[in-house]
Design a protein around this motif. Sequence first.
Motif, mmCIF file in Angstrom:
data_model
loop_
_atom_site.group_PDB
_atom_site.id
_atom_site.type_symbol
_atom_site.label_atom_id
_atom_site.label_comp_id
_atom_site.label_asym_id
_atom_site.label_seq_id
_atom_site.Cartn_x
_atom_site.Cartn_y
_atom_site.Cartn_z
ATOM 1 N N VAL A 179 19.901 81.275 -49.923
ATOM 2 C CA VAL A 179 20.690 81.784 -51.048
ATOM 3 C C VAL A 179 19.735 82.302 -52.116
ATOM 4 N N ILE A 180 20.044 83.474 -52.652
ATOM 5 C CA ILE A 180 19.192 84.052 -53.688
ATOM 6 C C ILE A 180 19.466 83.364 -55.017
ATOM 7 N N GLN A 181 18.419 82.798 -55.604
ATOM 8 C CA GLN A 181 18.503 82.130 -56.893
ATOM 9 C C GLN A 181 17.707 82.933 -57.925
ATOM 10 N N THR A 182 18.163 82.888 -59.172
ATOM 11 C CA THR A 182 17.488 83.613 -60.241
ATOM 12 C C THR A 182 17.286 82.676 -61.422
ATOM 13 N N GLU A 183 16.101 82.703 -61.970
ATOM 14 C CA GLU A 183 15.809 81.918 -63.165
ATOM 15 C C GLU A 183 14.976 82.753 -64.132
ATOM 16 N N THR A 184 14.997 82.369 -65.397
ATOM 17 C CA THR A 184 14.195 83.048 -66.413
ATOM 18 C C THR A 184 12.881 82.296 -66.599
ATOM 19 N N ILE A 185 11.790 82.984 -66.405
ATOM 20 C CA ILE A 185 10.460 82.402 -66.546
ATOM 21 C C ILE A 185 9.899 82.751 -67.924
ATOM 22 N N LYS A 186 9.401 81.748 -68.611
ATOM 23 C CA LYS A 186 8.659 81.968 -69.853
ATOM 24 C C LYS A 186 7.201 81.604 -69.603
ATOM 25 N N PHE A 187 6.291 82.491 -69.979
ATOM 26 C CA PHE A 187 4.876 82.223 -69.729
ATOM 27 C C PHE A 187 4.042 82.513 -70.968
ATOM 28 N N ASN A 188 3.009 81.724 -71.103
ATOM 29 C CA ASN A 188 2.046 81.880 -72.196
ATOM 30 C C ASN A 188 0.662 81.669 -71.580
ATOM 31 N N LEU A 189 -0.097 82.729 -71.412
ATOM 32 C CA LEU A 189 -1.387 82.684 -70.734
ATOM 33 C C LEU A 189 -2.495 83.006 -71.735
ATOM 34 N N ARG A 190 -3.546 82.200 -71.715
ATOM 35 C CA ARG A 190 -4.707 82.483 -72.577
ATOM 36 C C ARG A 190 -5.973 82.371 -71.732
ATOM 37 N N ARG A 191 -6.686 83.483 -71.660
ATOM 38 C CA ARG A 191 -7.939 83.534 -70.910
ATOM 39 C C ARG A 191 -9.110 83.380 -71.882
ATOM 40 N N ASN A 192 -9.944 82.373 -71.630
ATOM 41 C CA ASN A 192 -11.101 82.100 -72.470
ATOM 42 C C ASN A 192 -12.381 82.246 -71.654
ATOM 43 N N SER A 193 -13.441 82.609 -72.309
ATOM 44 C CA SER A 193 -14.743 82.655 -71.643
ATOM 45 C C SER A 193 -15.829 82.280 -72.640
ATOM 46 N N ILE A 194 -16.817 81.571 -72.138
ATOM 47 C CA ILE A 194 -17.969 81.177 -72.939
ATOM 48 C C ILE A 194 -19.220 81.466 -72.120
ATOM 49 N N GLY A 195 -20.231 82.016 -72.757
ATOM 50 C CA GLY A 195 -21.406 82.383 -71.991
ATOM 51 C C GLY A 195 -22.581 82.754 -72.869
ATOM 52 N N PHE A 196 -23.617 83.256 -72.224
ATOM 53 C CA PHE A 196 -24.794 83.719 -72.965
ATOM 54 C C PHE A 196 -25.204 85.084 -72.437
ATOM 55 N N THR A 197 -25.978 85.801 -73.254
ATOM 56 C CA THR A 197 -26.305 87.180 -72.932
ATOM 57 C C THR A 197 -27.706 87.552 -73.397
ATOM 58 N N PRO A 198 -28.658 87.701 -72.496
ATOM 59 C CA PRO A 198 -29.954 88.289 -72.863
ATOM 60 C C PRO A 198 -29.828 89.809 -72.941
ATOM 61 N N LYS A 199 -30.473 90.386 -73.946
ATOM 62 C CA LYS A 199 -30.402 91.830 -74.156
ATOM 63 C C LYS A 199 -31.801 92.412 -74.302
ATOM 64 N N VAL A 200 -31.950 93.664 -73.846
ATOM 65 C CA VAL A 200 -33.157 94.437 -74.090
ATOM 66 C C VAL A 200 -32.779 95.561 -75.047
ATOM 67 N N HIS A 201 -33.577 95.736 -76.113
ATOM 68 C CA HIS A 201 -33.264 96.679 -77.178
ATOM 69 C C HIS A 201 -34.191 97.889 -77.088
ATOM 70 N N TYR A 202 -33.637 99.049 -77.414
ATOM 71 C CA TYR A 202 -34.424 100.273 -77.358
ATOM 72 C C TYR A 202 -33.925 101.238 -78.435
ATOM 73 N N GLY A 203 -34.637 102.331 -78.608
ATOM 74 C CA GLY A 203 -34.354 103.233 -79.715
ATOM 75 C C GLY A 203 -35.301 102.940 -80.863
ATOM 76 N N ASN A 204 -35.518 103.895 -81.729
ATOM 77 C CA ASN A 204 -36.513 103.705 -82.785
ATOM 78 C C ASN A 204 -36.025 104.162 -84.150
ATOM 79 N N ARG A 205 -34.720 104.091 -84.405
ATOM 80 C CA ARG A 205 -34.178 104.426 -85.715
ATOM 81 C C ARG A 205 -33.930 103.162 -86.510
#
Length: 219
Positions: free
Chosen positions: A115-141
Amino acid sequence: MQLNQIIRVIICLIAVLVVNPTFGQSVKNQKVINLHAGSSLVGGAIDLIVGSGEEIDTDTSNNFVEINNSSVSGGRALLVGFDYGLSSRWSLGGFFSTQRRHGTTEFSYEDASSVIQTETIKFNLRRNSIGFTPKVHYGNRDRIDLYSGVRMGWLFWVNSIESTSGKFDLFDDMITSRPFFGLTAFGARVYPTDNIGLNFELNLGAPNIIGLGAVIKLP
Protein backbone atom coordinates in the motif's frame (compact mmCIF):
# COMPACT_ATOMS: atom_id res chain seq x y z
CA MET A 1 39.52 20.06 -19.35
CA GLN A 2 38.66 17.20 -16.97
CA LEU A 3 38.97 17.43 -13.19
CA ASN A 4 42.08 15.21 -12.96
CA GLN A 5 43.77 17.35 -15.62
CA ILE A 6 42.94 20.52 -13.66
CA ILE A 7 44.39 18.98 -10.50
CA ARG A 8 47.64 18.08 -12.32
CA VAL A 9 47.96 21.63 -13.66
CA ILE A 10 47.45 23.08 -10.17
CA ILE A 11 50.02 20.73 -8.62
CA CYS A 12 52.54 21.66 -11.33
CA LEU A 13 51.86 25.36 -10.70
CA ILE A 14 52.45 24.98 -6.98
CA ALA A 15 55.67 23.04 -7.65
CA VAL A 16 56.95 25.83 -9.91
CA LEU A 17 56.18 28.43 -7.26
CA VAL A 18 57.99 26.42 -4.60
CA VAL A 19 61.25 26.26 -6.54
CA ASN A 20 61.06 29.85 -7.80
CA PRO A 21 62.49 32.11 -5.08
CA THR A 22 61.50 35.37 -6.81
CA PHE A 23 57.93 35.23 -5.50
CA GLY A 24 56.72 35.94 -1.99
CA GLN A 25 54.05 38.03 -0.30
CA SER A 26 53.46 36.47 3.13
CA VAL A 27 55.27 38.04 6.09
CA LYS A 28 56.94 35.94 8.76
CA ASN A 29 54.91 35.87 12.01
CA GLN A 30 52.01 37.68 10.32
CA LYS A 31 48.58 36.71 11.68
CA VAL A 32 45.50 36.96 9.44
CA ILE A 33 41.84 36.22 10.19
CA ASN A 34 39.73 35.03 7.23
CA LEU A 35 35.96 35.44 7.07
CA HIS A 36 34.11 34.41 3.95
CA ALA A 37 31.01 32.81 2.47
CA GLY A 38 30.96 30.49 -0.49
CA SER A 39 29.12 28.00 -2.66
CA SER A 40 29.44 24.23 -2.29
CA LEU A 41 28.59 21.27 -4.49
CA VAL A 42 26.73 19.52 -1.66
CA GLY A 43 24.50 22.50 -0.99
CA GLY A 44 23.75 22.75 -4.69
CA ALA A 45 22.99 19.03 -4.91
CA ILE A 46 20.46 19.20 -2.05
CA ASP A 47 18.82 22.22 -3.64
CA LEU A 48 18.61 20.41 -6.97
CA ILE A 49 17.34 17.06 -5.67
CA VAL A 50 14.89 18.27 -3.04
CA GLY A 51 14.29 21.93 -3.79
CA SER A 52 12.91 21.56 -7.30
CA GLY A 53 9.40 21.16 -5.87
CA GLU A 54 8.60 18.59 -8.54
CA GLU A 55 7.83 14.88 -8.33
CA ILE A 56 11.03 12.82 -8.19
CA ASP A 57 11.34 9.03 -8.31
CA THR A 58 14.43 7.69 -6.60
CA ASP A 59 15.98 4.24 -6.55
CA THR A 60 16.71 3.29 -2.93
CA SER A 61 16.41 0.17 -0.79
CA ASN A 62 12.63 0.62 -0.64
CA ASN A 63 10.32 -0.82 -3.32
CA PHE A 64 8.92 2.59 -4.24
CA VAL A 65 10.01 6.08 -3.33
CA GLU A 66 8.60 9.37 -4.49
CA ILE A 67 9.08 12.89 -3.20
CA ASN A 68 7.09 15.94 -4.25
CA ASN A 69 5.83 19.31 -3.00
CA SER A 70 9.29 19.96 -1.61
CA SER A 71 10.81 23.14 -0.24
CA VAL A 72 14.39 23.74 0.87
CA SER A 73 16.31 26.78 2.06
CA GLY A 74 19.66 27.58 3.60
CA GLY A 75 22.65 29.83 3.32
CA ARG A 76 26.15 29.81 1.97
CA ALA A 77 29.04 27.80 3.38
CA LEU A 78 30.41 30.15 6.06
CA LEU A 79 34.09 29.92 6.97
CA VAL A 80 36.25 31.46 9.64
CA GLY A 81 39.99 30.83 9.52
CA PHE A 82 43.34 31.93 10.85
CA ASP A 83 46.67 32.00 9.01
CA TYR A 84 50.13 32.36 10.51
CA GLY A 85 53.11 33.39 8.39
CA LEU A 86 55.96 30.89 8.64
CA SER A 87 58.17 32.80 6.20
CA SER A 88 57.93 35.22 3.29
CA ARG A 89 56.63 32.36 1.13
CA TRP A 90 54.73 30.00 3.42
CA SER A 91 51.84 30.21 5.87
CA LEU A 92 49.94 27.63 7.90
CA GLY A 93 46.32 28.07 8.90
CA GLY A 94 43.27 26.44 10.39
CA PHE A 95 39.58 26.91 9.68
CA PHE A 96 36.04 25.97 10.63
CA SER A 97 33.16 25.98 8.15
CA THR A 98 29.42 25.36 8.45
CA GLN A 99 26.47 25.26 6.04
CA ARG A 100 22.76 24.60 6.68
CA ARG A 101 19.96 23.18 4.57
CA HIS A 102 16.43 22.74 5.96
CA GLY A 103 12.95 22.18 4.60
CA THR A 104 10.07 19.77 4.07
CA THR A 105 9.01 17.20 1.48
CA GLU A 106 6.12 14.80 0.95
CA PHE A 107 7.53 11.27 0.90
CA SER A 108 5.61 8.32 -0.58
CA TYR A 109 6.63 4.68 -0.19
CA GLU A 110 5.21 1.17 -0.53
CA ASP A 111 4.67 -0.55 2.82
CA ALA A 112 4.79 -4.28 3.60
CA SER A 113 1.20 -4.71 2.38
CA SER A 114 2.05 -3.06 -0.96
CA VAL A 115 0.00 0.00 0.00
CA ILE A 116 1.33 3.43 -0.91
CA GLN A 117 1.85 5.55 2.20
CA THR A 118 2.66 9.26 2.29
CA GLU A 119 4.18 11.28 5.10
CA THR A 120 5.60 14.78 5.48
CA ILE A 121 9.33 14.83 6.19
CA LYS A 122 10.94 17.74 8.01
CA PHE A 123 14.72 17.94 7.80
CA ASN A 124 17.41 20.18 9.20
CA LEU A 125 20.91 19.38 7.92
CA ARG A 126 24.12 21.15 8.94
CA ARG A 127 27.44 20.26 7.34
CA ASN A 128 30.51 21.24 9.36
CA SER A 129 34.19 20.92 8.57
CA ILE A 130 37.35 21.64 10.52
CA GLY A 131 40.83 21.48 9.09
CA PHE A 132 44.15 23.11 8.35
CA THR A 133 45.63 24.63 5.23
CA PRO A 134 49.27 25.24 4.26
CA LYS A 135 49.62 27.93 1.61
CA VAL A 136 52.36 29.13 -0.73
CA HIS A 137 52.28 32.87 -1.45
CA TYR A 138 53.40 34.62 -4.61
CA GLY A 139 53.18 38.00 -6.29
CA ASN A 140 55.15 41.10 -5.38
CA ARG A 141 52.65 43.92 -4.84
CA ASP A 142 52.41 45.56 -1.43
CA ARG A 143 48.62 45.41 -1.17
CA ILE A 144 47.92 42.19 -3.09
CA ASP A 145 48.59 38.72 -1.70
CA LEU A 146 48.19 35.82 -4.15
CA TYR A 147 48.37 32.23 -2.94
CA SER A 148 47.58 28.57 -3.56
CA GLY A 149 47.48 25.66 -1.17
CA VAL A 150 45.81 22.52 0.12
CA ARG A 151 43.00 21.98 2.62
CA MET A 152 42.56 18.86 4.72
CA GLY A 153 40.58 17.91 7.76
CA TRP A 154 37.36 16.27 8.96
CA LEU A 155 33.83 16.81 7.64
CA PHE A 156 30.86 15.97 9.89
CA TRP A 157 27.09 16.47 9.89
CA VAL A 158 24.58 17.46 12.58
CA ASN A 159 21.12 16.41 11.38
CA SER A 160 17.51 16.29 12.42
CA ILE A 161 15.13 14.32 10.16
CA GLU A 162 11.53 13.86 11.35
CA SER A 163 10.05 10.68 9.81
CA THR A 164 7.35 8.48 11.33
CA SER A 165 8.09 5.51 9.05
CA GLY A 166 11.87 5.47 9.34
CA LYS A 167 12.03 4.64 5.63
CA PHE A 168 13.22 8.02 4.37
CA ASP A 169 16.84 7.49 3.33
CA LEU A 170 17.32 10.02 0.53
CA PHE A 171 20.16 11.78 2.34
CA ASP A 172 21.91 8.72 3.79
CA ASP A 173 24.70 8.50 1.21
CA MET A 174 25.25 12.26 1.27
CA ILE A 175 25.44 13.06 4.97
CA THR A 176 28.28 10.79 6.04
CA SER A 177 31.19 12.07 8.12
CA ARG A 178 34.58 11.63 6.50
CA PRO A 179 38.08 13.04 6.13
CA PHE A 180 38.52 15.42 3.23
CA PHE A 181 41.35 16.73 1.06
CA GLY A 182 41.00 19.69 -1.26
CA LEU A 183 43.00 22.26 -3.19
CA THR A 184 42.94 26.03 -3.18
CA ALA A 185 43.66 26.52 -6.86
CA PHE A 186 43.90 30.28 -6.56
CA GLY A 187 43.38 32.82 -3.80
CA ALA A 188 43.75 36.59 -3.70
CA ARG A 189 43.73 39.10 -0.88
CA VAL A 190 43.47 42.77 -1.79
CA TYR A 191 44.13 45.32 0.95
CA PRO A 192 42.54 48.79 0.46
CA THR A 193 43.89 49.62 3.94
CA ASP A 194 46.90 48.41 5.88
CA ASN A 195 44.98 45.86 7.95
CA ILE A 196 41.61 45.12 6.30
CA GLY A 197 41.21 43.49 2.92
CA LEU A 198 38.95 41.57 0.56
CA ASN A 199 39.40 37.88 -0.17
CA PHE A 200 38.56 35.61 -3.13
CA GLU A 201 39.22 31.88 -3.42
CA LEU A 202 38.69 29.25 -6.11
CA ASN A 203 38.82 25.77 -4.58
CA LEU A 204 38.44 22.11 -5.45
CA GLY A 205 36.76 20.09 -2.70
CA ALA A 206 35.16 20.78 0.69
CA PRO A 207 34.03 22.98 2.27
CA ASN A 208 33.35 25.36 -0.65
CA ILE A 209 34.20 25.86 -4.31
CA ILE A 210 34.07 29.65 -4.52
CA GLY A 211 34.63 31.89 -1.51
CA LEU A 212 34.26 35.65 -1.09
CA GLY A 213 34.86 37.63 2.09
CA ALA A 214 37.15 39.74 4.17
CA VAL A 215 40.53 39.37 5.86
CA ILE A 216 41.95 41.19 8.87
CA LYS A 217 45.64 41.47 9.73
CA LEU A 218 46.30 41.30 13.45
CA PRO A 219 49.07 43.35 15.07
